[in-house]
Write a protein that holds these residues in place. Structure first.
Motif, mmCIF file in Angstrom:
data_model
loop_
_atom_site.group_PDB
_atom_site.id
_atom_site.type_symbol
_atom_site.label_atom_id
_atom_site.label_comp_id
_atom_site.label_asym_id
_atom_site.label_seq_id
_atom_site.Cartn_x
_atom_site.Cartn_y
_atom_site.Cartn_z
ATOM 1 N N LEU A 1 8.170 -20.812 46.685
ATOM 2 C CA LEU A 1 7.421 -20.513 47.770
ATOM 3 C C LEU A 1 7.633 -21.279 49.202
ATOM 4 O O LEU A 1 8.126 -22.474 48.710
ATOM 5 C CB LEU A 1 6.014 -20.531 47.603
ATOM 6 C CG LEU A 1 5.285 -19.532 46.529
ATOM 7 C CD1 LEU A 1 4.045 -20.151 46.278
ATOM 8 C CD2 LEU A 1 5.276 -18.301 47.198
ATOM 9 N N ILE B 1 5.909 -12.430 44.094
ATOM 10 C CA ILE B 1 6.889 -13.566 44.145
ATOM 11 C C ILE B 1 7.679 -13.300 42.997
ATOM 12 O O ILE B 1 8.974 -13.626 43.065
ATOM 13 C CB ILE B 1 6.142 -14.854 43.922
ATOM 14 C CG1 ILE B 1 5.353 -15.114 45.236
ATOM 15 C CG2 ILE B 1 7.260 -16.114 43.562
ATOM 16 C CD1 ILE B 1 4.166 -16.275 44.710
ATOM 17 N N ALA C 1 11.276 -13.827 44.090
ATOM 18 C CA ALA C 1 11.871 -15.236 43.838
ATOM 19 C C ALA C 1 12.681 -15.083 42.786
ATOM 20 O O ALA C 1 13.779 -15.755 42.544
ATOM 21 C CB ALA C 1 10.786 -15.962 43.814
ATOM 22 N N ALA D 1 7.391 -16.184 51.583
ATOM 23 C CA ALA D 1 8.715 -15.927 51.127
ATOM 24 C C ALA D 1 9.802 -17.241 51.396
ATOM 25 O O ALA D 1 9.245 -17.859 52.338
ATOM 26 C CB ALA D 1 9.186 -14.755 51.246
#
Length: 541
Positions: free
Chosen positions: A387, A222, A226, A346
């Motif tokens: 998320l 992540i 992200a 994702a």
């Protein structure tokens, strides 16, 4: 002061070395291509082609000396089309047969149910500085092994890429959802005789930073994606993300219910029907399963998105992470408790663009928390804003973020065991806190600038209080309180003398998780001050 000057000088030298290393990469991918094909009969092929030129001994001897390819021979076939090294003078050294070494993946070493998995280790030969590794291979999956074409293809590598291509090709009339996360490049879409083809062709792809914050599993993936640092091609032929989860949901089964019931009765025999005690007992058992290394590192993708039933996991005493989650939920439900599987994935622009390959982690969410809450998805809760979080039906799930803030207290007696004696009768004692915020004090906190966003694994707000008990006749050399506050948070150091003691309070607050290059100067200022040993040092006489 002299010591501090030497420290700063060494830091500047290391920073200069780091910048030089970034300017001269270890290696360069001349070409990196990944071609995913779904055929009309349901079979699939992933073809990987790479040409990698080596510039340093580290690249040649460790970083790129071998290529590792994991596959399941029960359902897949590995085909090596070409493998050779082109030396600097143009001489071609073909990879000999004995350089293809098939081994058991380390993740499956203690898991007989997954001993069928194979890892082909391609040992590249004829390496020298300036040599180019050329490898072309395919993994062909038999019809029915995978329910859909499901792609999650990160773009960046540790070395720069001159030409990168990701090709998605399907035969027949199937829906195809695609997206390139964290980049604006548009693909070329073409109709083929039997279906469609989508290709992203990128040039001069910069490497991902060596020093980028990285943790294992969910958090590390992540952080890269992200934060916007890692472009990723995602593609799916599932009709929707909900349909993808539906195919996975079929795998979460109890199996032999008599085995499950027997285990629940054993675990909850002393609970006397108390729901919280039953949850605690099941939670303690699951923690024991994790702590005795019963968790198998085989990924959901390498397992073909298949799980063994919970009863089989109980009888075998081990399981993959997904199987452990299933076991936890099955045990809780058998005990009459509410529990569900939570899926963390994702975040594409449209949920249906993603299949199962974009799943970062799974965990069991219960209405009752066990005594040890690490099974409740603590890391995922801290990163919930980055998320897609749902149950196995695709319904959104709300995660409770762990409470931020707290105080840790320490007592230290200024005797010969804890102090450092200096000339002229001075003594030094260190307060706690400097190395405690390990989640934030990454190596890059020594770099004054960054080129990529950084996603921290958590926000932070904690105070470390150290009470230093002075010996008779010992005095403290007073120092001033200090506070630094900026857009990223604050650092506070307070020194309070008392009767025969000195209390040191060190507080670090970081209120942001996503740090941009523009904000990094403030973050760097906080971390530099937090790591400065002088702030934790008490001088005594």
């Amino acid at each position: 002061m002299k010591t501090l000057s030497l420290y700063i000088g060494a830091l500047a030298f290391l920073l200069g070395v780091s910048l030089h290393a970034q300017a001269s990469p270890e290696a360069e991918f001349r070409k990196l291509s990944k071609h995913y094909t779904l055929r009309a009969d349901g079979s699939q092929e992933l073809r990987v082609q790479k040409e990698l030129t080596l510039y340093t001994h580290a690249a040649m001897n460790s970083l790129y000396g071998e290529t590792f390819i994991t596959y399941d021979p029960q359902y897949q076939e590995l085909r090596i089309h070409e493998s050779y090294t082109r030396q600097k003078d143009g001489t071609v050294i073909k990879t000999p047969e004995n350089a293809f070494v098939e081994v058991l993946p380390s993740a499956a070493a203690d898991a007989p149910a997954y001993n069928r998995l194979k890892e082909m280790v391609v040992v590249h030969t004829g390496l020298e500085l300036g040599a180019t590794i050329c490898l072309d291979y395919s993994i062909v999956s038999r019809p029915g092994y995978l329910p859909a074409l499901d792609v999650y293809c990160p773009v960046k590598e540790l070395s720069p890429i001159k030409e990168f291509s990701c090709i998605i090709e399907t035969e027949g009339d199937v829906p195809l959802h695609t997206e390139l996360l964290n980049a604006s490049a548009m693909p070329e879409r073409t109709k083929t005789e039997n279906g469609q083809r989508v290709e992203w062709a990128l040039k001069n792809v910069a490497p991902r930073p060596y020093a980028y914050p990285m943790q294992g599993g969910c958090v590390g993936q992540i952080q890269q994606v992200a934060s916007g640092m890692m472009p990723v091609v995602i593609a799916s032929t599932y009709p929707s993300y909900t349909d993808a989860l539906k195919s996975l949901r079929k795998q979460f089964v109890a199996g032999d219910e008599s085995v499950v019931r027997a285990k629940v009765e054993e675990l909850t025999k002393d609970a006397a029907g108390d729901r919280q005690k039953m949850r605690d007992a099941i939670g303690q058992y699951m923690m024991q399963m994790y702590s005795r290394l019963a968790t198998v590192g085989v990924s959901l993708q390498d397992a073909g998105y298949r799980l063994r039933p919970a009863s089989e996991v109980l009888l075998s005493g081990y399981g993959t992470k997904a199987e452990m989650v299933n076991l936890d939920v099955v045990l809780q439900r058998a005990a009459g408790l509410d529990a569900e599987v939570v899926v963390c994935s994702a975040c594409p622009s449209q949920p249906d663009n993603m299949g199962l390959s974009g799943i970062f982690s799974l965990f069991a969410k219960s209405g009752l928390k066990p005594q040890r809450v690490s099974l409740q998805g603590t890391d995922e809760a801290r990163l919930k804003d980055y998320l897609t979080v749902t149950d196995l039906n695709g319904n959104p799930v709300t995660l409770e973020e762990p409470v931020r803030g707290g105080t840790s207290e320490y007592v230290r007696k200024a005797d010969d065991k804890t102090v450092r004696v200096l000339p002229n009768g001075y003594r030094i004692v260190l307060a706690e806190g400097r190395n405690m915020a390990s989640a934030l004090t990454y190596a890059y906190a020594n770099n004054t600038t960054i080129k990529e966003n950084i996603l921290l694994p958590t926000k932070f707000d904690h105070t470390y209080v150290t009470t230093v008990r002075l010996l008779d006749g010992m005095t403290w050399m007073p120092k001033s309180d200090k506070e630094i506050s900026n857009s990223c948070g604050k650092v506070v150091f307070k020194y309070e003398p008392g009767e025969g003691e000195v209390k040191v309070s060190c507080t670090l607050t970081v209120g942001k998780q996503l740090i941009t290059p523009a904000e990094y100067r403030d973050f760097y200022a906080l971390m530099r001050e937090w790591k400065d040993e002088n702030n934790y040092t008490l001088v005594l006489r």
